[in-house]
Design an enzyme around this catalytic site. Structure first.
Site, PDB file in Angstrom:
ATOM      1  CG  ASP A  13      -1.894  -1.176   1.195  1.00 12.52           C
ATOM      2  OD1 ASP A  13      -2.222  -1.669   0.107  1.00 12.52           O
ATOM      3  OD2 ASP A  13      -2.279  -1.623   2.296  1.00 12.52           O
ATOM      4  CE  LYS A  16       2.345  -2.359  -4.393  1.00 16.97           C
ATOM      5  NZ  LYS A  16       2.086  -1.991  -2.988  1.00 16.97           N
ATOM      6  N   GLY A  40      -4.644  -4.153  -3.826  1.00 17.02           N
ATOM      7  CA  GLY A  40      -5.610  -3.098  -4.144  1.00 17.02           C
ATOM      8  C   GLY A  40      -4.793  -1.879  -4.513  1.00 17.02           C
ATOM      9  CG  HIS A  41      -1.996  -1.925  -7.016  1.00 18.93           C
ATOM     10  ND1 HIS A  41      -1.047  -2.435  -7.858  1.00 18.93           N
ATOM     11  CD2 HIS A  41      -1.751  -2.497  -5.805  1.00 18.93           C
ATOM     12  CE1 HIS A  41      -0.278  -3.281  -7.193  1.00 18.93           C
ATOM     13  NE2 HIS A  41      -0.696  -3.350  -5.952  1.00 18.93           N
ATOM     14  CD  GLN A 222       0.745  -8.845  -2.619  1.00 24.01           C
ATOM     15  OE1 GLN A 222       1.393  -9.507  -3.402  1.00 24.01           O
ATOM     16  NE2 GLN A 222      -0.496  -8.492  -2.890  1.00 24.01           N
ATOM     17  CB  VAL A 298      -9.663  -4.626  -1.331  1.00 27.15           C
ATOM     18  CG1 VAL A 298     -10.703  -5.689  -1.644  1.00 27.15           C
ATOM     19  CG2 VAL A 298      -8.954  -4.187  -2.604  1.00 27.15           C
TER      20      VAL A 298
END
Ligand code: GDP
Ligand code: IMO
Ligand code: MG
Length: 426
Positions: A13, A16, A40-41, A222, A298
């Protein structure tokens, strides 16, 4: 051409998705190489906020090709729901998204096994996202997995049935109730839709692309401290999140890797269980959580927050061969009178400057250096020259400790809130 890699240096997180989206106009191809829908990007532009899970963060840019590499694990249900949302927004996904045939599939029973395993661990649970990541990688290395290429072959359903039978046997040893019949129809419906998408042998595709002068950016998921080998095991994910993962997860030889962009937050966060030496449990930590909206993209779980940990960052820079650093969320620290930064640890009565094998809080306490903070709101800053002197001093301190330049400073979630401090080597 060599392939560049962009990855997180902390516990995920780091931002990215935002930076891949900012960098995409410089690249022909964006490729995910590991992880899956545990990611979750988040991307923000033109007032739109969008969270991607499996699909590379280059998908919104015109003319970009986006690859889901062989090292990724794919839940057809999740990826199809991502695709539907993008199509609704007018993105021509079919022509821009390619699936590696060798990527493994997450079955509904992998999700059940993830949940059953976590439930059986009680207080020792990993804090998994429960997306089936661990069990799917276990089947991959156990040589039982089912891959994207299989869905077009005649033996697919038989393979599925055999694997599910194995999973049911394992589940029978858990005190865990489930209803697979409720999960299967949407999974098979998603598989049918997936059949219409382009499949590639990613190793051939990316090597041919590089040979013909195309540029590639590999997008990590990650973070390095969640890596299966080098993270805070067992509180990690089940893939190699580090730079080497881009080689195995796409088929790129190590000597074909070019720049390695390492992303870190101006502080630290972690979601899920596991050691976090600089964690804050006070109002400063809550302030960072509130100002930084530190809740899972998310899962919406509150993220644990703490000060920047330089020995941990230096470790991540070492194992990834980071060539440039990108500092995210500098705006979130505005208003802190003093900023602490961890420069060493007290470990079993000794001062050390590296992460030891076990860094549980009982064994290790951080040693801090205090630096002056700043009050200015940074979210509207348009040039690095306008940044406050104490932020410059903070960045200089980090660069000196790590020995790698900080090229980019991010001061807000939007594409436009990105300051190039130095020429980025692309
Ligand atoms: P990723 O998984 O590394 O792509 O990061 P996430 O999207 O899970 O989390 C990063 C969060 O921080 C998202 O909500 C972003 O919109 C937001 N973000 C990214 N960069 C910045 C920044 O510089 N400042 C602020 N305030 N938010 C940012
Ligand atoms: P992005 O790509 C932050 C964490 C989980 C848990 C551990 C194992 O958005 O940075 P898993 O579901 O992989 O078995 O969970 O890893 N985790 C993440 N934390 N960002 C992520 O992805 C994460 N993906 C997994 O919270 O502690
Ligand atoms: Mg994320």
């Amino acid at each position: 051409m060599k392939a560049d890699v962009l990855l997180g240096l902390q516990w995920g997180d780091e931002g990215k998705g935002k930076i891949v989206d900012v960098f995409t106009p410089r690249y022909d191809i964006i490729a995910r190489f590991q992880g899956g829908p545990n990611a979750g990007h988040t991307l923000e532009f033109n007032g739109i906020k969008h969270v991607l899970r499996t699909i590379p963060s280059g998908i919104f840019r015109e003319n970009s090709i986006n690859i889901i590499g062989n090292g990724v694990v794919i839940d057809p249900v999740v990826v199809m729901s991502e695709i539907h949302a993008l199509v609704k927004m007018g993105v021509d996904v079919k022509s821009k998204l390619l699936f590696a045939r060798k990527a493994h599939l997450i079955l509904p029973t992998h999700r059940l096994l993830d949940a059953a395993s976590e439930a059986s661990k009680g207080k020792e649970k990993i804090g998994s996202t429960l997306k089936g990541i661990g069990p799917t990688y276990m089947d991959k290395t156990g040589r039982n997995g089912i891959r994207v290429g299989d869905i077009l072959l005649p033996g697919f359903k038989a393979k599925y049935d055999a694997l599910v039978e194995k999973h049911k046997q394992i589940l029978s040893h858990h005190n865990f109730e489930y209803n697979l019949g409720e999960m299967e129809p949407e999974w098979f419906a998603a598989i049918e839709e997936l059949k219409a998408f382009q499949q590639i042998d990613s190793e051939h595709y990316v090597n041919e692309a590089m040979r013909s002068g195309k540029s590639i950016l590999a997008e990590g998921a990650q973070g390095s401290l969640l890596d299966i080998d080098f993270g805070s095991y067992p509180f990690v994910t089940s893939s190699n999140t580090i730079c080497a993962g881009a080689c195995t997860g796409l088929g790129i030889a190590p000597n074909r890797i070019g720049n390695v962009f390492g992303i870190f937050k101006a502080y630290c966060t972690r979601v899920g269980s596991g050691p976090f030496p600089t964690e804050l449990f006070d109002e400063v930590g809550q302030g960072i959580r509130d100002r930084g909206h530190e809740y899972g993209s998310v899962t919406k779980r509150p993220r644990r927050t703490g000060w920047l940990d330089l020995p941990a960052l230096k470790y991540a820079v070492m194992i990834n061969g980071v060539t440039e650093l990108l500092m995210m969320k500098a705006d979130v620290l505005s208003g802190e009178k003093t900023i602490k930064v961890c420069t060493a640890y007290n470990y079993q009565g000794k001062q050390i400057d590296h992460l030891p094998f076990d860094y549980s809080p009982e064994l290790l306490t951080p040693v801090y250096t205090e630096l002056p903070g700043w009050n200015e709101d940074l979210t509207g800053v348009k040039s690095p020259d306008e940044l406050p002197a104490s932020l410059h001093a903070y960045i200089d301190f980090i660069e000196k400790y790590i020995g790698v330049p900080v090229s980019v400073v991010s001061v807000g979630p939007d594409r436009t809130q990105t300051l190039m401090r130095k020429q980025v080597a692309v």
